[in-house]
Structures are given as structure tokens and as C-alpha cells.
Write an enzyme that holds these catalytic residues in place. Structure first.
Site, mmCIF file in Angstrom:
data_model
loop_
_atom_site.group_PDB
_atom_site.id
_atom_site.type_symbol
_atom_site.label_atom_id
_atom_site.label_comp_id
_atom_site.label_asym_id
_atom_site.label_seq_id
_atom_site.Cartn_x
_atom_site.Cartn_y
_atom_site.Cartn_z
ATOM 1 N N GLU A 25 0.797 -1.227 0.000
ATOM 2 C CA GLU A 25 0.000 0.000 0.000
ATOM 3 C C GLU A 25 0.835 1.285 0.000
ATOM 4 O O GLU A 25 0.600 2.180 0.808
ATOM 5 C CB GLU A 25 -0.981 0.004 1.177
ATOM 6 C CG GLU A 25 -1.887 -1.206 1.183
ATOM 7 C CD GLU A 25 -2.910 -1.196 2.325
ATOM 8 O OE1 GLU A 25 -2.857 -0.296 3.176
ATOM 9 O OE2 GLU A 25 -3.759 -2.106 2.344
ATOM 10 N N HIS A 47 -10.042 -6.711 -2.184
ATOM 11 C CA HIS A 47 -11.180 -6.578 -1.270
ATOM 12 C C HIS A 47 -12.267 -5.897 -2.107
ATOM 13 O O HIS A 47 -12.485 -4.696 -2.015
ATOM 14 C CB HIS A 47 -10.797 -5.728 -0.058
ATOM 15 C CG HIS A 47 -9.727 -6.358 0.772
ATOM 16 N ND1 HIS A 47 -9.949 -7.504 1.503
ATOM 17 C CD2 HIS A 47 -8.428 -6.025 0.987
ATOM 18 C CE1 HIS A 47 -8.836 -7.839 2.142
ATOM 19 N NE2 HIS A 47 -7.902 -6.958 1.833
ATOM 20 N N ASN A 67 2.257 -5.025 -3.341
ATOM 21 C CA ASN A 67 0.865 -5.375 -3.030
ATOM 22 C C ASN A 67 0.044 -4.124 -2.720
ATOM 23 O O ASN A 67 0.508 -3.242 -1.984
ATOM 24 C CB ASN A 67 0.877 -6.287 -1.786
ATOM 25 C CG ASN A 67 -0.446 -6.988 -1.532
ATOM 26 O OD1 ASN A 67 -1.020 -7.591 -2.440
ATOM 27 N ND2 ASN A 67 -0.928 -6.910 -0.296
ATOM 28 N N ASP A 120 -11.859 -11.107 -0.824
ATOM 29 C CA ASP A 120 -13.138 -11.355 -0.148
ATOM 30 C C ASP A 120 -14.230 -10.646 -0.942
ATOM 31 O O ASP A 120 -13.982 -9.638 -1.598
ATOM 32 C CB ASP A 120 -13.151 -10.971 1.340
ATOM 33 C CG ASP A 120 -12.494 -9.635 1.665
ATOM 34 O OD1 ASP A 120 -12.514 -8.719 0.826
ATOM 35 O OD2 ASP A 120 -11.963 -9.510 2.785
ATOM 36 N N GLU A 162 -5.742 -11.032 -1.251
ATOM 37 C CA GLU A 162 -6.584 -10.870 -0.060
ATOM 38 C C GLU A 162 -8.064 -10.898 -0.428
ATOM 39 O O GLU A 162 -8.875 -10.115 0.094
ATOM 40 C CB GLU A 162 -6.244 -9.541 0.650
ATOM 41 C CG GLU A 162 -4.779 -9.415 1.004
ATOM 42 C CD GLU A 162 -4.425 -8.126 1.746
ATOM 43 O OE1 GLU A 162 -5.340 -7.445 2.252
ATOM 44 O OE2 GLU A 162 -3.223 -7.806 1.799
HETATM 45 C C1 XIL Z 1 -6.138 -6.415 8.191
HETATM 46 C C2 XIL Z 1 -6.416 -7.575 9.120
HETATM 47 O O1 XIL Z 1 -7.232 -8.515 8.455
HETATM 48 C C3 XIL Z 1 -7.125 -7.078 10.348
HETATM 49 O O2 XIL Z 1 -7.253 -8.131 11.292
HETATM 50 C C4 XIL Z 1 -6.338 -5.924 10.978
HETATM 51 O O3 XIL Z 1 -7.063 -5.383 12.054
HETATM 52 C C5 XIL Z 1 -6.062 -4.851 9.948
HETATM 53 O O4 XIL Z 1 -5.409 -5.422 8.850
HETATM 54 N N1 XIL Z 1 -4.959 -4.873 3.509
HETATM 55 C C6 XIL Z 1 -3.898 -5.574 4.004
HETATM 56 C C7 XIL Z 1 -4.059 -6.407 5.209
HETATM 57 O O5 XIL Z 1 -2.835 -5.613 3.361
HETATM 58 O O6 XIL Z 1 -2.890 -6.472 5.975
HETATM 59 C C8 XIL Z 1 -5.201 -5.934 6.064
HETATM 60 O O7 XIL Z 1 -5.395 -6.881 7.096
HETATM 61 C C9 XIL Z 1 -6.438 -5.785 5.221
HETATM 62 C C10 XIL Z 1 -6.232 -4.752 4.158
#
Ligand code: XIL
Length: 516
Positions: free
Chosen positions: A304, A384, A347, A415, A413
Site C-alpha cells: 500500500e 477486497h 501489493n 473477499d 486478499e
Molecule cells: C487487516 C487484518 O485482516 C485485520 O485483522 C487488521 O485489524 C487490519 O489489517 N490490507 C492488508 C491487510 O494488506 O494487511 C489488512 O489486514 C487488510 C487490508
């Protein structure tokens, strides 16, 4: 058992699980069922095998009308197969073997299944012995074995069993091992260490993860503040436990992440650091990469770093403030030197096409890195996503841009929540997980995986990881914008200690992977 030693190195197992993926699953099942009065169907499956070893599992399904309180089953190999490591049951003996329920999985309601696993050595091909015991019919069963080249519904072709379905085949047509349907890692993010719902505290989670996934990402415990709590202290204990479990189960690990701006993740000592920031950050990356070298197959090197609202695209993070944009290239270079074998990813979120400014920024950063010969292997798209955003054609465009640059594409990641707080329709759109919602989500998961397969050629597929095992684990449930709304964003449903049930979304992924 005392005589059990873990004979195989994690690297070898990782390779074998990968090899297994490439070959497609050769799942051999054998049902031993009661001829008379037996209460359970006992099924032995070879989940994975290679020259010198195998991973297998046994499921015991209560076929009778009354609950089973404790169970015990036996089997014997006719050749030199021997067990070296096991999970989710108490195994004793040295061929024949006896497996008894662990403390937490002894009770089986009618129709309920339990599955336990083990890893063994063998010089020939993996055997599929009869599973015997009073519950299974004491070995007087009629049985037959069969094999199939795909693991999908692998048990459907076997035997004369009168049993009800086992847990893994209960949803009809779903995959016995999701990972075996793909020639690339199928991953899941896990809680571990001191986090609540750690997979290491919940045996059913371990069972489902080992059954369906070939890669783990730590949801949190491999982030900066966990691994590097003070300048002179690295704390690897929790992460090692997770990584070692993965290795023992033939599962790879994707490291997440060396550098991330998020406030709660940057250790305060680092925010206030007054020494040589560049040397300190290089040491951070190098020490962690070196510690896990050979046990972590890929890393999110920087997470990020983009802010598309900044004219030069760089987020004004601590790292940018101290080192300018160079910290990104440096991190890749240092990580590569410490662990040349790992695939190194940049990422980020919202880069999968719906936000074209952000995608442009991503491409600019990637182009700069490549122009400077920085050792970047791929781009991680967090994904996400929403149920209806971004469009498949936007994802297609984003993946294609990375493929065109010869880099790997990894969905890191994933979802897919059912409700979209940013949509024009009132939120939440669904207050319960209806059949319509399930179907919508299934087709969304399916089209994401189809798009990935369609655009990304096999040699550039870094894998697909979902951000949590079952709906109750999802970080989205605590998300501000979603506060107060239930959601069901992942591939499995609960209950919280399992057994976890495959959702329609799971079938959507399996169907896409098998081209249905
Ligand atoms: C999130 C975790 O899932 C949570 O448990 C935590 O509170 C915050 O981080 N992008 C990312 C991840 O790269 O590391 C994040 O994970 C979600 C968004």
C-alpha cells in the site's frame, strides 16, 4: 508418539504439495463400511503422494441413529508405509495403527463426520488400507477402491458404502481438495499467535485449511510491529509456529509484509527513529527475509505505498517522508539479497481496475522499478472487492497490464461481501444470507477466478488467496462502513469452532478452476 519424528523437510513437503497440484489430485479412496450393525463409515484417502511419502486422511461418519461418544479405528499397511506425523487424532501403534479421537472431536452426532490426517513415508506407491474397528464394521466390510485424476467428488466413484456423505462431499459436486484443482497456490489468511480464533487453537480450522489450501498468509502476525517490536528485538516465535505448521502439512507461506504504512503496524520506536533510517529499514527487511528464507515462498515486500491523490502517486508515509520513493526499490533489492528464492511482490488495494487513477499509479511505480532492474517478480492485487465493483472487464485490464510487463499476478486478499455500502441501493442490501445472495456471490467468485485464468498465463499465476477461512473470521465485520450489518464474504460458513461448511461461493471457485 515418541517414535514419531518429522522426517521431511518443510521445503520438500511444499514442493510435493505443489507437484501434487500440477499433476492434479490422485485421490484414492476406500470405504470400509459395516456389514452388520456398524455405526460409521470409515474412509481412507490419499491426499498427496510422492516418491518417498504421502499425506493421507481418514474420515469417520456417524451413520447410525445415535450419537457416538468416542471413536477408535485401525488400519495396517501391507508394505513399508509408516506414519511420521499426524494431526487431529491420537495415533498409537506401529503398523497396525490405532487412531482415537482427540479431546475435542470425540462426539459425533448422527450424520456428522470427523476427519484426521497424517503424513508418512513409503518406498512404493501410497497404500489405501482398509479402515477397521468396531464402529466401522471390524474389517468385515465389502469395499472397493478407485482413483480419479481430479479430486472433484473423488469419493463418488468408490465402493459399496451405505454411509451418508462425508463432510467434504456433502455439498454435492464440491472439491475434495480445492487446492488440487489449481496448478498455483490457493491460499487463505489466518489468525495466529495471540489473536483470537487462532487456527492453531481450533483443530477443525487446521483440518479445513490442510484439506483445501496450499498456502497460508498471516492476517497480522508477520507485520512490522509483530516481528520487530523494538529496534534490537525480533520476535519470530508466533510466526515460526505458523510457518512450521504449514511446512509440516505441505503448505507454503506467503509473507505479509515487510513494509506497511498503517499506523497500528508501524512500531512506535520506528516512527520516532532518529538514527540512520535507511540502514535501519534495510536491516529490518534483511533480517526478516533471512530468517524465513527457504520457508516462505513469496513476500509482499511493500504494501500500500500508493496514494493516487498525490501528484507523484506516493503515499506520504513515514517511509516516504524519511527516504523518498527509493525505499521501495531498496526493500526489493535487500529482500532479494537475503532470500533470492522467494518471489517478491508489490501489493496494494483498489488497483484491480475500478479506480483507474490508482491503477495508473501502480503501473508507473512498476515501470520505474523495472526500468531500474529492481528484482520485482509480481504484483499483488488485494481484491477486497464488492459484489458489483469493479467490473470484470476492469479487472481484465488491470491483470493484463501486469501480464504485459512479464510479471506475476497474485490475488492476495480476496473477499466478496454481499452488501455494498458504496452502492446506490440502500445498505445493507441483504439482511440474511438468502439463496439469492448465495447465488450472486457464487457467480461473482466464479467470474473473478475465470477472469484470472483467462488473462493470466499459467507461468505468471502467483495464486489466489482468500482473506480468512469462514465468514465469522472476516475483517470486514469490523469495518466502519459496514458497522451493524451482517455479511458473509468468504468461502465457508461456521460455526466458529467448525466443522466449516463449504458455501456456494466455494463451489463457484471450484467450478471456475475446473472449467465448468
Ligand atoms: C487487516 C487484518 O485482516 C485485520 O485483522 C487488521 O485489524 C487490519 O489489517 N490490507 C492488508 C491487510 O494488506 O494487511 C489488512 O489486514 C487488510 C487490508
Amino acid at each position: 508418539m515418541d517414535s514419531f519424528t518429522d522426517l521431511s523437510s518443510s521445503t520438500e513437503l511444499k514442493k510435493t504439495k505443489r507437484l501434487h497440484q500440477y499433476m492434479g489430485a490422485l485421490v484414492v479412496t476406500l470405504l470400509g463400511t459395516a456389514s452388520h450393525g456398524a455405526m460409521a463409515a470409515c474412509e481412507y484417502s490419499v491426499d498427496n503422494s510422492w516418491n518417498s511419502g504421502f499425506v493421507a486422511s481418514v474420515s469417520v461418519t456417524n451413520d447410525g441413529p445415535t450419537p457416538i461418544d468416542n471413536w477408535e479405528v485401525q488400519w495396517q499397511y501391507s508394505g513399508d508405509s509408516r506414519i511420521v506425523n499426524h494431526w487431529s487424532s491420537d495415533i498409537s501403534g506401529d503398523n497396525p495403527y490405532t487412531a482415537r479421537n482427540a479431546e475435542w472431536n470425540g462426539s459425533l452426532q448422527p450424520g456428522q463426520s470427523v476427519m484426521f490426517g497424517f503424513q508418512g513415508t513409503s518406498s512404493g506407491s501410497a497404500e489405501t488400507p482398509d479402515v477397521t474397528g468396531a464402529l466401522c464394521g471390524g474389517g468385515s466390510s465389502s469395499s472397493s477402491s478407485s482413483s480419479s485424476s481430479s479430486s472433484s467428488s473423488s469419493s463418488s466413484s468408490s465402493s459399496s458404502s451405505s454411509s451418508s456423505s462425508s463432510s467434504s462431499s456433502s455439498s454435492g459436486g464440491s472439491a475434495e481438495n480445492l487446492y488440487s484443482l489449481a496448478a498455483f497456490p490457493i491460499g487463505v489468511a489466518v489468525s495466529a499467535g495471540n489473536e483470537s480464533r487462532s487456527f492453531l487453537d481450533i483443530a477443525e480450522k487446521q483440518t479445513s485449511i490442510a484439506q483445501h489450501f496450499s498456502e497460508l498468509t498471516a492476517g497480522n502476525i508477520m507485520k512490522m510491529s509483530y516481528l520487530h517490536p523494538s529496534e534490537q528485538t525480533y520476535d519470530f516465535a508466533d510466526a515460526d509456529e505458523m510457518v512450521n505448521w504449514a511446512g509440516a502439512n505441505g503448505i507454503g507461506v506467503h509473507g505479509h509484509t515487510f513494509i506497511w504504512h498503517s499506523d497500528y503496524q508501524v512500531p512506535s520506536w520506528m516512527s520516532n527513529y532518529s538514527g540512520d533510517f535507511e540502514a535501519m529499514l534495510n536491516d529490518h527487511v534483511s533480517t526478516i527475509a533471512d530468517h524465513f528464507a527457504g520457508r516462505v515462498e513469496s513476500w509482499d515486500v511493500v504494501n500500500e505505498a500508493i496514494d493516487e491523490n498525490q501528484s507523484n502517486c506516493y503515499r506520504n508515509s513515514l517511509f516516504y517522508q524519511r527516504l523518498g520513493s527509493d525505499y521501495i526499490a531498496q526493500a526489493f533489492t535487500v529482500a532479494d539479497a537475503a532470500d533470492p528464492g522467494a518471489d517478491l511482490y508489490y501489493n496494494d488495494y483498489d488497483t484491480e481496475g475500478g479506480n483507474s487513477e490508482k491503477l495508473d499509479c501502480l503501473l508507473q511505480i512498476v515501470d520505474d522499478l523495472q526500468a531500474s532492474n529492481v528484482p520485482i517478480d509480481g504484483v499483488g492485487f488485494q481484491m477486497h472487492v464488492q459484489i458489483d465493483w469493479p467490473s470484470t472487464s476492469q479487472m481484465r485490464t488491470a491483470f493484463q497490464e501486469i501480464v504485459d510487463r512479464g510479471l506475476k499476478v497474485k490475488i492476495t486478499e480476496l473477499d466478496v461481501p454481499i452488501n455494498n455500502p458504496y452502492a446506490s441501493t440502500p445498505f445493507p442490501q441483504y439482511t440474511s444470507y438468502t439463496a439469492e445472495a448465495a447465488a450472486l456471490q457464487k457467480s461473482r467468485y466464479k467470474s473473478i477466478v475465470e477472469t484470472y485464468l483467462d488473462v493470466v498465463p499459467s507461468h505468471l499465476r502467483g495464486g489466489i488467496t482468500v482473506w480468512g477461512l469462514w465468514d465469522g473470521d472476516s475483517w470486514l465485520l469490523d469495518f466502519d462502513e459496514r458497522e451493524g450489518a451482517d455479511d458473509w464474504p468468504l468461502l465457508f460458513s461456521g460455526p466458529s469452532n467448525g466443522p466449516y461448511e463449504e458455501k456456494a461461493a466455494f463451489d463457484g471457485v471450484a467450478e471456475a478452476l475446473t472449467g465448468q
